[in-house]
Design a protein around this motif. Structure first.
Motif, PDB file in Angstrom:
ATOM      1  N   SER A  78       5.584   8.744   8.462  1.00 30.02           N
ATOM      2  CA  SER A  78       6.506   7.934   9.337  1.00 30.02           C
ATOM      3  C   SER A  78       5.799   6.839  10.166  1.00 30.02           C
ATOM      4  O   SER A  78       6.405   6.107  10.818  1.00 30.02           O
ATOM      5  N   LEU A  79       4.246   6.895  10.474  1.00 29.00           N
ATOM      6  CA  LEU A  79       3.751   6.034  11.350  1.00 29.00           C
ATOM      7  C   LEU A  79       3.823   4.814  10.894  1.00 29.00           C
ATOM      8  O   LEU A  79       3.939   4.195   9.693  1.00 29.00           O
ATOM      9  N   PRO A  80       3.708   3.450  11.564  1.00 30.23           N
ATOM     10  CA  PRO A  80       3.975   2.171  11.222  1.00 30.23           C
ATOM     11  C   PRO A  80       2.749   1.759  10.602  1.00 30.23           C
ATOM     12  O   PRO A  80       1.459   2.570  10.443  1.00 30.23           O
ATOM     13  N   GLY A  81       2.723   0.977   9.395  1.00 32.10           N
ATOM     14  CA  GLY A  81       1.610   0.611   8.537  1.00 32.10           C
ATOM     15  C   GLY A  81       1.756   1.065   7.046  1.00 32.10           C
ATOM     16  O   GLY A  81       2.578   1.948   6.755  1.00 32.10           O
ATOM     17  N   TRP A  82       0.780   0.486   6.290  1.00 31.86           N
ATOM     18  CA  TRP A  82       0.579   0.603   4.887  1.00 31.86           C
ATOM     19  C   TRP A  82      -0.675   0.890   4.426  1.00 31.86           C
ATOM     20  O   TRP A  82      -1.672   0.154   5.123  1.00 31.86           O
ATOM     21  N   VAL A  83      -1.163   1.705   3.645  1.00 36.22           N
ATOM     22  CA  VAL A  83      -2.223   1.926   3.189  1.00 36.22           C
ATOM     23  C   VAL A  83      -2.422   1.875   1.722  1.00 36.22           C
ATOM     24  O   VAL A  83      -1.208   2.108   0.784  1.00 36.22           O
ATOM     25  N   ALA A  84      -3.428   1.522   1.102  1.00 31.58           N
ATOM     26  CA  ALA A  84      -3.539   1.464  -0.411  1.00 31.58           C
ATOM     27  C   ALA A  84      -5.089   2.029  -0.755  1.00 31.58           C
ATOM     28  O   ALA A  84      -6.048   1.889   0.021  1.00 31.58           O
ATOM     29  N   LEU A  85      -5.343   2.248  -1.938  1.00 35.57           N
ATOM     30  CA  LEU A  85      -6.622   2.566  -2.388  1.00 35.57           C
ATOM     31  C   LEU A  85      -7.035   1.745  -3.578  1.00 35.57           C
ATOM     32  O   LEU A  85      -6.284   1.349  -4.501  1.00 35.57           O
ATOM     33  N   VAL A  86      -8.108   1.052  -3.480  1.00 34.36           N
ATOM     34  CA  VAL A  86      -8.633   0.144  -4.716  1.00 34.36           C
ATOM     35  C   VAL A  86     -10.021   0.564  -5.006  1.00 34.36           C
ATOM     36  O   VAL A  86     -10.768   1.216  -4.151  1.00 34.36           O
ATOM     37  N   ASP A  87     -10.335  -0.035  -6.143  1.00 38.83           N
ATOM     38  CA  ASP A  87     -11.911   0.399  -6.752  1.00 38.83           C
ATOM     39  C   ASP A  87     -12.823  -0.596  -6.153  1.00 38.83           C
ATOM     40  O   ASP A  87     -12.477  -1.589  -5.679  1.00 38.83           O
ATOM     41  N   GLU A  88     -14.009  -0.532  -6.673  1.00 43.81           N
ATOM     42  CA  GLU A  88     -14.747  -1.330  -6.165  1.00 43.81           C
ATOM     43  C   GLU A  88     -14.576  -2.874  -6.888  1.00 43.81           C
ATOM     44  O   GLU A  88     -15.301  -3.746  -6.282  1.00 43.81           O
ATOM     45  N   ASN A  89     -13.730  -3.102  -7.768  1.00 38.28           N
ATOM     46  CA  ASN A  89     -13.463  -4.296  -8.359  1.00 38.28           C
ATOM     47  C   ASN A  89     -12.409  -4.892  -7.750  1.00 38.28           C
ATOM     48  O   ASN A  89     -11.760  -6.022  -8.254  1.00 38.28           O
ATOM     49  N   GLY A  90     -11.356  -4.271  -6.643  1.00 36.74           N
ATOM     50  CA  GLY A  90     -10.434  -4.643  -6.149  1.00 36.74           C
ATOM     51  C   GLY A  90      -9.157  -4.514  -6.989  1.00 36.74           C
ATOM     52  O   GLY A  90      -8.286  -4.758  -6.548  1.00 36.74           O
ATOM     53  N   ALA A 143      -3.108  -1.818   6.604  1.00 39.17           N
ATOM     54  CA  ALA A 143      -2.442  -2.922   7.349  1.00 39.17           C
ATOM     55  C   ALA A 143      -1.213  -2.362   8.161  1.00 39.17           C
ATOM     56  O   ALA A 143      -0.820  -1.392   7.821  1.00 39.17           O
ATOM     57  N   VAL A 144      -1.187  -3.351   8.917  1.00 44.77           N
ATOM     58  CA  VAL A 144       0.198  -3.205   9.889  1.00 44.77           C
ATOM     59  C   VAL A 144       0.664  -4.395  10.364  1.00 44.77           C
ATOM     60  O   VAL A 144      -0.258  -5.223  10.880  1.00 44.77           O
ATOM     61  N   ALA A 145       1.950  -4.561  10.412  1.00 47.40           N
ATOM     62  CA  ALA A 145       2.599  -5.825  10.947  1.00 47.40           C
ATOM     63  C   ALA A 145       2.751  -5.294  12.398  1.00 47.40           C
ATOM     64  O   ALA A 145       3.082  -4.853  12.914  1.00 47.40           O
ATOM     65  N   TRP A 146       2.489  -6.753  13.180  1.00 45.80           N
ATOM     66  CA  TRP A 146       2.542  -6.480  14.612  1.00 45.80           C
ATOM     67  C   TRP A 146       3.992  -6.224  15.143  1.00 45.80           C
ATOM     68  O   TRP A 146       4.163  -5.586  16.153  1.00 45.80           O
ATOM     69  N   SER A 147       4.867  -6.975  14.342  1.00 48.40           N
ATOM     70  CA  SER A 147       6.160  -6.756  14.719  1.00 48.40           C
ATOM     71  C   SER A 147       6.672  -5.226  14.415  1.00 48.40           C
ATOM     72  O   SER A 147       7.373  -4.741  15.495  1.00 48.40           O
ATOM     73  N   GLN A 148       6.039  -4.612  13.713  1.00 49.32           N
ATOM     74  CA  GLN A 148       6.328  -3.221  13.453  1.00 49.32           C
ATOM     75  C   GLN A 148       5.688  -2.323  14.488  1.00 49.32           C
ATOM     76  O   GLN A 148       6.015  -1.173  14.867  1.00 49.32           O
ATOM     77  N   LEU A 149       4.326  -2.476  14.582  1.00 51.67           N
ATOM     78  CA  LEU A 149       3.396  -1.679  15.695  1.00 51.67           C
ATOM     79  C   LEU A 149       4.012  -1.817  17.066  1.00 51.67           C
ATOM     80  O   LEU A 149       4.177  -0.991  17.805  1.00 51.67           O
ATOM     81  N   LEU A 150       4.003  -3.233  17.388  1.00 54.07           N
ATOM     82  CA  LEU A 150       4.060  -3.649  18.591  1.00 54.07           C
ATOM     83  C   LEU A 150       5.601  -3.862  19.303  1.00 54.07           C
ATOM     84  O   LEU A 150       5.976  -3.548  20.439  1.00 54.07           O
TER      85      LEU A 150
END
Length: 460
Positions: A78-90, A143-150
């Motif tokens: 429920s915290l602001p922000g999003w995460v993703a997992l990528v390999d070494e090739n992106g 990543a996090v959007a400033w409008s979402q975090l602040l």
């Protein structure tokens, strides 16, 4: 301080507005830095926490179940922000549900590993994004959007500069209006008043740019100047009429003396001359000669009085009139008069009469009051001005320029000289002190005379 009071008041109005604008600008910059630091710290912490979860052994046993594993350790927190997992090739291996639409647009590759950077979102929003490596060679992107975090802080950072900017602009506009409609009209009024010749000049009647109070002040000043000018004109007419009446009375008196007592004394002298032809005793002849001398002296004095009251030489021109006057006064007073004249342009009758009477009065004062032995007179034309300089070696007197005080004390000579110069539109300068003689300089402008008439001149 009072001398620069208006400038100080203007600065007191302007400086706070400029200070507010500067402080606000500095505050906005620092606020932006603070939000950036908060967002960077948050994103790094979020990415590192997810990287720690990915490096755990139970995650390593589920190689093909990445999406479900991400859900198992609460990537959709429920915290602001999003995460993703990528390999070494992106290639995107997994992402939280809220990052499905945003992270692919933010992820452009080439993100520095281990530190956060600021990027722009698809709609111009500010995002902070960071990449943290894992032991498997993958990368956790957070990543996090400033409008979402602040939230309110971002909106405040946008509204605060606008509000304060408008306030600063209002302050600058107020200072400009204060200077434009109050200070400048006051400075203009002060400049006019300082250069105003009271009784001659008129200030501007109105100043549409000024505030109402200054416009009323200017109107009152104009009325006062107009009244002073009318009074000066009335005084000029009075003095002019007085001088004209005096000259008419002088002429009338000279004519009456010439036609009356002078003719009678002349007739008496003729009878005495006829009487001398008779045979008389020596004693009687002596009395007749005495009577002849007395009658001759009376004729001379009466003719001199007529010439003084109504000089016949004024029609000969200014130079000749002054020469005749100085010759006669030199003989009458026994004083040495040195006169120098240059070639002069044509001079009007009023100016000739004014210079003649002033010279007559100055010589009389120098002899009777100053006990002078020598009088120096210079008459010349310089530029477009006719200048008469009269200087003596008498004892001088104390004079502070107050002609009215001299008039009250009965010394009307200098007052009359000044009035005569005013009548012809000229100026007079009297320099004197006790024991140092007196110097009188009269100047009259002759604008109708050409430049070529001013070749010869003496220095005063």
């Amino acid at each position: 301080m009072k001398k620069h009071l208006l400038l100080i008041l203007t600065l007191l109005i302007l400086i706070p507005s400029v200070a507010i604008l500067v402080v606000t600008g500095w505050g906005v910059v620092e606020h932006e830095k603070a939000m950036k630091n908060i967002a960077e710290s948050y994103v790094l912490d979020l990415a590192q926490s997810v990287a720690v979860q990915v490096d755990r052994p139970r995650f390593m046993r589920r190689n093909l179940m990445i999406s479900r594993s991400l859900e198992s350790f609460a990537l959709d927190i429920s915290l602001p922000g999003w995460v993703a997992l990528v390999d070494e090739n992106g290639n995107l291996l997994a992402a939280s549900s809220r990052a499905q639409d945003v992270l692919p647009q933010l992820w452009q590759g080439g993100i520095p590993v281990g530190r956060a950077i600021l990027v722009k979102g698809p709609f111009g929003d500010n995002y902070t994004i960071a990449a943290i490596p894992t032991s498997q060679g993958w990368y956790v992107i957070a990543a996090v959007a400033w409008s979402q975090l602040l939230g309110p802080m971002v909106r405040f950072s946008h509204l605060w500069p606008v509000a304060v900017g408008l306030l600063a602009i209002a302050g600058v506009c107020a200072a400009w209006a204060f200077w434009r409609w109050l200070i400048m009209p006051l400075l203009s009024l002060e400049s006019e008043v300082s250069s105003l010749k009271w009784g001659k000049d008129l200030p501007k009647k109105d100043d549409p740019v000024a505030v109402k109070e200054i416009r009323r002040l200017r109107k009152v000043l104009y009325q006062l100047a107009q009244t002073a000018r009318e009074r000066e004109e009335l005084t000029q007419r009075y003095v002019s009429d007085l001088v004209r009446v005096q000259e008419e009375e002088r002429t009338k008196l000279a004519r009456e003396i010439h036609d009356g007592p002078l003719q009678d004394v002349t007739a008496l002298l003729q009878r005495i001359l006829l009487l001398k032809r008779e045979n008389w005793s020596d004693k009687a002849k002596k009395y007749i000669e005495i009577a002849e001398e007395s009658a001759t002296e009376a004729v001379k004095e009466l003719r001199g009085l007529c010439d003084s009251l109504s000089p016949p030489w004024l029609d000969l021109g200014l130079s000749q009139a002054l020469t005749e006057l100085t010759d006669r006064l030199e003989r009458v007073y026994g004083v040495k008069i040195h006169i120098e004249t240059s070639e002069l342009p044509e001079v009007d009758t009023d100016t000739i009469l004014a210079f003649f009477r002033i010279t007559q009065e100055a010589i009389n004062n120098a002899v009777k009051h100053g006990h002078a032995d020598n009088v120096w007179i210079k008459l010349f034309y310089e530029g477009k001005s006719l200048i008469l300089c009269i200087e003596d070696d008498g004892c001088g007197f104390d004079f502070e320029g107050d002609t009215e005080a001299l008039r009250v004390k009965g010394h009307r000579g200098i007052a009359n000289m000044i009035e005569r110069m005013r009548l012809v539109g000229g100026s007079i300068d009297i320099t004197t002190s006790r024991g140092k003689g007196t110097k009188v300089v009269c100047t009259v402008s002759l604008p109708f005379v050409g430049e070529e008439a001013s070749s010869d001149a003496f220095d005063v």
